[in-house]
Design an enzyme around this catalytic site. Structure first.
Site, PDB file in Angstrom:
ATOM      1  N   THR A  14     -46.650   7.957   2.610  1.00 49.57           N
ATOM      2  CA  THR A  14     -46.061   6.645   2.907  1.00 49.57           C
ATOM      3  C   THR A  14     -47.035   5.708   3.603  1.00 49.57           C
ATOM      4  O   THR A  14     -47.059   4.509   3.331  1.00 49.57           O
ATOM      5  CB  THR A  14     -44.807   6.849   3.784  1.00 49.57           C
ATOM      6  OG1 THR A  14     -43.825   7.541   3.007  1.00 49.57           O
ATOM      7  CG2 THR A  14     -44.227   5.543   4.261  1.00 49.57           C
ATOM      8  N   THR A  89     -45.456  12.390   5.485  1.00 47.91           N
ATOM      9  CA  THR A  89     -44.821  13.110   6.599  1.00 47.91           C
ATOM     10  C   THR A  89     -43.990  14.306   6.145  1.00 47.91           C
ATOM     11  O   THR A  89     -43.672  15.177   6.951  1.00 47.91           O
ATOM     12  CB  THR A  89     -43.907  12.156   7.400  1.00 47.91           C
ATOM     13  OG1 THR A  89     -42.907  11.651   6.511  1.00 47.91           O
ATOM     14  CG2 THR A  89     -44.698  11.025   8.025  1.00 47.91           C
TER      15      THR A  89
END
Ligand code: DAS
Length: 334
Positions: A14, A89
């Site tokens: 991301t 993540t």
């Protein structure tokens, strides 16, 4: 005065994702782009950015991490004060744990990412990257092993978990909380984990796949015989509660444990697996007697990676058992 050097390895995720005209954002930004987007970094360190991978973090493999660990060691040996890894993540708790076990240096290894991509208001990637660079050059974080830095918190790799799908405060450390934080650009370490666990791999390390099976209510274990058929070299069982499974599955587990290491972990996400409390068929005492290996305080995700690396290192069954036990080699108060 010369600034400390930091190697930044970008792997995608991301933090590097932008709208590339598809259905949603995808990893596109290079390591150099991530670093040049944060001018304050130039005041803290001399950074070399390496675009190591460009993918969602679910695409990463243990082979990638073995290669990354060796490149991190090379950069540190060439004079870098520390290394920062930017990635998705989703798997940070796993990659940080592997790097913690494999990178055999005192310099900080910091893994970071972002929960809000760069196209969103309040994108957290730039602040996380700056904080990670500050941690990577800090004397306070040396000899701490790999850490995860997001949301101005420093988490030890062995404790950290992703706990929320979208909240920037998704990372939590069980059972201890973060080992430190960053305030006004200064990293502070207030807790140090006891001991370091290291695994040295041979140069020609081969993938040794390890399966993870989570037991559930009414589980009859019909998947278990497939573990061997599918070529797995080991199994981690996330058992119920303190280390329990339905009695109907114990023969299949005993059979597997005779052929490969089978690790007994708990699906609860906290505490040590029990060793000697319950005595029913399928209890922890029964399963340990049937040859399963005690995971101690490691959860299923971390136990799986630990076993996979031990198998790559050529550990025997006894060495595997002792290695898992060593996670509890900490002073016990009398
Ligand atoms: N894009 C996902 C990943 O690569 C999520 C993230 O980065 O936070 O893990």
């Amino acid at each position: 005065m010369a600034l400390p050097r930091v190697a930044v390895f970008s792997l995608g995720g991301t933090i590097s994702s932008t709208d590339s005209g598809g259905k949603g954002v995808e990893p596109t930004l290079t390591g150099e782009a991530l670093v040049s987007d944060v001018p304050e970094i130039a005041e803290a360190a001399e950074v070399s950015a390496i675009s190591f991978r460009q993918a969602a973090s679910g695409e990463l493999t243990v082979d990638d991490l073995v290669e990354l660990a060796s490149e991190i060691e090379d950069r540190i040996d060439e004079g870098a004060s520390g290394a920062v890894v930017t990635q998705g993540t989703d798997t940070i708790e796993e990659t940080a744990f592997v790097l913690d076990l494999l990178v055999d240096r005192d310099a900080p290894v910091v893994v970071t990412g972002a929960m809000r991509n760069p196209t969103l208001a309040g994108a957290d990637g730039p602040a996380n990257l700056l904080a990670s660079i500050q941690v990577a050059v800090s004397e306070a974080t040396r000899e701490l092993g790999a850490v995860v830095v997001l949301n101005d918190e420093i988490h030890a790799a062995r404790f950290v978990r992703k706990t929320h799908t979208s909240n920037p405060a998704t990372f939590r450390s069980y059972p201890v909380g973060p080992v430190g934080w960053i305030s006004e650009d200064v990293p502070r370490v207030v807790v140090r984990p006891v001991g370091r666990h290291k695994i040295t791999l041979p140069g020609d390390t081969q993938d040794r796949p390890v399966a993870l099976h989570t037991f559930t209510l009414g589980d009859d274990g019909r998947l278990l015989p497939e573990i061997e058929r599918q070529g797995y070299a080991g199994l981690v069982v996330e058992a119920l509660g303190g280390g329990h499974v339905p009695s109907i599955t114990v023969d299949a587990l005993e059979d597997l444990a005779a052929k490969m290491p089978v690790i007994l972990a708990s699906r609860t996400g906290g505490g040590e697996v029990l060793r000697s409390t319950y005595g029913f068929i399928g209890s922890e005492t029964d399963l340990l007697e049937r040859g399963l290996i005690y995971a101690g305080p490691l959860d299923g995700l971390k136990a799986r990676l630990y076993l996979a690396l031990l198998l790559r290192a050529g550990a025997t069954r006894e060495e595997i058992r002792n290695s898992f036990d060593s996670w509890l080699d900490v002073p016990v108060s009398s």
